[in-house]
Design a protein around this motif. Sequence first.
Motif, PDB file in Angstrom:
ATOM      1  N   TYR A 433       0.826  -1.211   0.000  1.00 52.16           N
ATOM      2  CA  TYR A 433       0.000   0.000   0.000  1.00 52.16           C
ATOM      3  C   TYR A 433       0.862   1.263   0.000  1.00 52.16           C
ATOM      4  N   PHE A 434       1.892   1.304   0.840  1.00 49.82           N
ATOM      5  CA  PHE A 434       2.719   2.501   0.951  1.00 49.82           C
ATOM      6  C   PHE A 434       3.511   2.757  -0.326  1.00 49.82           C
ATOM      7  N   GLU A 438       3.030   6.096  -2.552  1.00 49.01           N
ATOM      8  CA  GLU A 438       4.174   6.947  -2.886  1.00 49.01           C
ATOM      9  C   GLU A 438       4.274   7.144  -4.393  1.00 49.01           C
ATOM     10  N   ARG A 439       4.011   6.084  -5.139  1.00 47.63           N
ATOM     11  CA  ARG A 439       4.014   6.192  -6.609  1.00 47.63           C
ATOM     12  C   ARG A 439       3.001   7.217  -7.066  1.00 47.63           C
ATOM     13  N   ASN A 440       1.776   7.187  -6.514  1.00 55.80           N
ATOM     14  CA  ASN A 440       0.732   8.131  -6.910  1.00 55.80           C
ATOM     15  C   ASN A 440       1.058   9.561  -6.479  1.00 55.80           C
ATOM     16  N   ILE A 447       4.972  15.085  -4.870  1.00 59.73           N
ATOM     17  CA  ILE A 447       5.503  14.927  -3.513  1.00 59.73           C
ATOM     18  C   ILE A 447       6.404  13.697  -3.483  1.00 59.73           C
ATOM     19  N   LYS A 448       7.639  13.891  -3.018  1.00 61.98           N
ATOM     20  CA  LYS A 448       8.591  12.789  -2.950  1.00 61.98           C
ATOM     21  C   LYS A 448       9.076  12.599  -1.524  1.00 61.98           C
ATOM     22  N   ARG A 449       9.192  11.346  -1.126  1.00 62.93           N
ATOM     23  CA  ARG A 449       9.719  11.026   0.202  1.00 62.93           C
ATOM     24  C   ARG A 449      10.791   9.959   0.042  1.00 62.93           C
TER      25      ARG A 449
END
Length: 484
Positions: A433-434, A438-440, A447-449
Amino acid sequence: MTMNVGALPFRYLGIPLSSKRLAVSDFAPLISKVGALPFRYLGIPLSSKRLAVSDFAPLISKVRSRILNWKSKFLSFGGRVQLIKSVLESLQLYWMVIITFPASVIHSLEKLFRDFLWNQGDPSRGKVKVAWETVCKPKSAGGLGLKRLAMWNRALLASNIWDILRKKKSVWISWIYLHRLNASNFWTFIPTNNSSWIWRKLVELREQFRPFFFNQLGNGVNTNAWEDKWIAIGPLSSFLPYRLMHGEGFHKGSNVAEVISGLNHAWPQAWTQRHPPLANVALPSLVNTSDQVMWLNSHHLPCRFSIKEVWRSLQGNWEVVPWYDFVWFKRHIPKHSFCLWLAILNRLPTQDRLLNWGFNPARLLCPFCNAIIDSRNHLFFECGFSASFWRLIRDEIGCNANEDWENIFHELTHRRWRPGELRKQLLFAGAVYFIWRERNNRLFKGIKREVAFLVKDLKLYIDIRCNASSFTLDHSFGNTSGTV
């Protein structure tokens, strides 16, 4: 100051009140209100004729208005599934227990459910990811456990047949036996042309449900010996002609008590010659209790009638998918498991699938590596970003993150998970899920993490869920606006 004092008679709550005897004209408002079919009783249209599709408009409108109320809310897919099950499927419950729904109405309702599940009620927002037929399979068979409304309609109507067979003490059942069945048996009754549409539709369901109703004998008085099923091989009328019955001195209305006492504890030779399997069936013994109408479950065993058992029988036996317990385990997180379910079916809208759907944007590259278009296998395991993600949690999960999706998934789904390994199961579903979220975020929000921060948030989220005593705590990390 003066007060206006009304003169008698006057009306209070529509009722004429007077100190004198009321005249016939005082009852005129009541007498003049003569109803006509179709009319509504408790909101349900009742008619002796076939209901038009327009008669179901209030129900469809009610479902649509509920969806519009939820449309502005940021609901995850797991939340939408729960709302369909607990709210939308129950709105037509009281209709379906009385009325056989036309196919067009079923289609309209299921379309509303489908659009709400995948696009929050707006079909223009995207494509359906999984066929509705698959969605309506039990979770153990790879679906989401939603109901096919046509089948659910028949299951609810079966309760009316059960009430008729057990002669429930109600005004409607008494009226049915007095004005419709008379001395006829329900299984052989032929409706007349002046019978209502609702009654004729109910009679049409007899043959579908007849194999499932079983009379558990007590004293045998309330069980018809020929048409009711009281031995395992079926009703006697299904393999014995009436002439053999009359040959032994019985008639169509004979009950089981009369037949058993008249046969002297043995089947007539003419009967066993006509149907040899009957010779292997022992005549049951009667006891001093009332007969009971039971339901034969999926294992062909008599059980107490319930809508739940009818639904199971109509669904039939599905092949259980090997990953059922791995996705929908006890105390799973709905939005995580839903995302994992889509990934297993390979129905997440990855870029390779968008190309198959005919979408061809100017730039399609994996938002993590910017090297190739993303696919399920690349996005979750083959990409360098995902590989780094798994390396930080693979020891806690107990899987080899250097392999591909099929091998890892096969290893995890065929493992015997113990109750103490809840955190491992939550970590795997949460990781999928995470990564997907993050991809979306990178594609649509910019937004990048970093991997380390993402893994830290995942572990914290899972720890909170594992340690919460009520296990209902939801954290801000689970906000799924615009994502699965």
